[in-house]
Design an enzyme around this catalytic site. Structure first.
Site, PDB file in Angstrom:
ATOM      1  N   LYS A 115       0.821  -1.220   0.000  1.00  0.00           N
ATOM      2  CA  LYS A 115       0.000   0.000   0.000  1.00  0.00           C
ATOM      3  C   LYS A 115       0.851   1.264   0.000  1.00  0.00           C
ATOM      4  CE  LYS A 115      -4.509  -1.358   1.673  1.00  0.00           C
ATOM      5  NZ  LYS A 115      -5.657  -0.984   2.488  1.00  0.00           N
ATOM      6  N   LYS A 197      -4.437  -8.672  -6.322  1.00  0.00           N
ATOM      7  CA  LYS A 197      -5.656  -8.934  -5.566  1.00  0.00           C
ATOM      8  C   LYS A 197      -6.792  -7.995  -5.982  1.00  0.00           C
ATOM      9  CE  LYS A 197      -6.479  -7.359  -1.419  1.00  0.00           C
ATOM     10  NZ  LYS A 197      -7.541  -7.098  -0.453  1.00  0.00           N
ATOM     11  N   LYS A 200     -11.309  -3.171  -3.306  1.00  0.00           N
ATOM     12  CA  LYS A 200     -12.378  -2.182  -3.465  1.00  0.00           C
ATOM     13  C   LYS A 200     -11.838  -0.772  -3.669  1.00  0.00           C
ATOM     14  CE  LYS A 200     -13.690  -2.769   1.241  1.00  0.00           C
ATOM     15  NZ  LYS A 200     -12.518  -2.514   2.086  1.00  0.00           N
TER      16      LYS A 200
END
Ligand code: ATP
Ligand code: LTN
Length: 335
Positions: A115, A197, A200
């Site tokens: 991230k 992956k 959302k």
């Protein structure tokens, strides 16, 4: 244990629209396990602010995630379903556990690495520290089982390490939790890049299917899903796009690899993708119908939120009081 039942805790961030990755990796198992365990299902808004959120959207999404939990078949009377920030014990225990967690341990967390490199702005300490807050979530409720997708496995492992460290120092304060993952679909991949992956908060809307996508959108996204130039539908690592669509299909239809491979033996990719779309549409239809009903019932949701935050606080505060005593905080009238 609560009411002689073992305890489940899990949560999802209200950081976007819930995807079929969240459903297949987590919620589907929650629904299956809810009768056998005392379950707590949390909307982890404090985790969501580890990356930038628009306040009005975050508020709206938090309620929406709770509605999706209920619409997916989770019973808000039996289970404790609540919003994380409404139970202050999470932040309090999170801080204390910070002081029992090593920098080196956090440095190893792969989700943080992914991230933080994806973000082109300054990364916050909150994002770095997020697994400790997750450990607090889990440990506050003496959780036995944590049903999650594969990406969260490492965070449950660090939770176990922190809990064991604390117990060794101060006696058996925390239950040591275990991760629980689905056999298929523990890692649903992006429809646009099957090595990544499904997430959302992906910028590309075509990479995921949300629980509220209408049938036409679902069909369109699946038809565009990246596969390969072959024609054979086979469940193998060498065909990550096809494998991912098979995982989605098997999870939606509760079938095995052999059943699915046989079903699509002589099918082209076009026909296969249509069948996957039909299976997803069929799975999501009852969830979408129930969600719309709940949409009109604000008072009901407010009541659930209030009641459940109180139930959660009561359990959480018991653990927190023990922890505070052990670490040496002055509580109440003790000397
Ligand atoms: P974000 O993109 O905002 O980081 P996310 O889509 O990865 O979010 P989370 O809120 O982090 O979702 O995850 C909630 C639960 O859903 C976790 O148990 C996680 O493991 C599971 N999950 C998320 N994405 C997937 C996926 N692609 N496949 C299987 N499980 C998933
Ligand atoms: N970190 C998880 C969400 C999460 C969670 C938890 C899951 C926060 N606290 C406790 C299970 C148990 C995520 O982002 N996927």
């Amino acid at each position: 244990m609560i009411n002689d039942k073992k305890i489940i805790f899990s949560g999802i961030q209200p950081s976007g629209n819930l995807t079929i990755g969240n459903y297949i990796g987590a919620i589907k198992n929650w629904v299956e396990l809810q009768n056998d365990y005392q379950s707590l299902f949390c909307v982890v808004d404090m985790h969501a602010i580890t990356v930038k959120q628009e306040p009005a959207t975050l508020r709206k999404k938090s309620r929406e995630v709770l509605k999706l939990y209920i619409a997916s078949g989770l019973d808000p009377e039996k289970n404790i379903m609540f919003i994380q920030s409404q139970v202050p014990a999470h932040a309090e225990l999170g801080w204390i556990l910070n002081c029992y967690t090593y920098m080196g341990e956090m440095n190893r967390m792969t989700q943080f690495k992914e991230k933080s490199t994806k973000q082109n702005i300054n990364t916050t300490v909150g994002l770095f520290d997020y697994p400790v807050l997750m450990a607090a979530d889990i440990l506050l409720y003496q959780t036995d089982l944590v049903p999650i997708g594969e990406d969260q496995k490492q965070h449950v492992e660090i939770t176990r390490d922190i809990a064991e460290r604390f117990n060794n120092l101060y006696s058996e304060i925390f239950t040591i939790p275990e991760a629980y993952m689905p056999k298929f679909g523990a890692r649903i991949m992006s429809l646009q890049d099957p090595t990544k992956k499904m997430s959302k908060s992906d910028d590309d809307e075509n990479s995921y299917i949300t629980l509220l996508d209408d049938p036409a959108k679902i069909e369109r996204k699946l038809k565009r899903a990246v596969t390969d130039s072959d024609t054979e539908v086979r469940y193998t690592k060498e065909k990550p796009g096809i494998k991912n669509l098979l995982d989605i299909y098997m999870s939606c239809t509760n079938t095995t690899v052999t059943q699915a491979e046989n079903r699509f033996k002589n099918c082209g990719y076009g026909e296969f993708k249509q069948e996957v779309a039909d299976a997803v549409i069929h799975t999501l239809k009852p969830i979408q119908d129930r969600f719309r009903e709940l949409d009109n019932d604000k008072d009901y949701l407010d009541r659930i939120l209030k009641q459940n935050a109180e139930r959660a606080s009561e359990i959480a505060n018991r653990t927190l009081a023990k922890v505070k005593k052990k670490v040496g905080f002055v509580i109440g009238e003790n000397k």
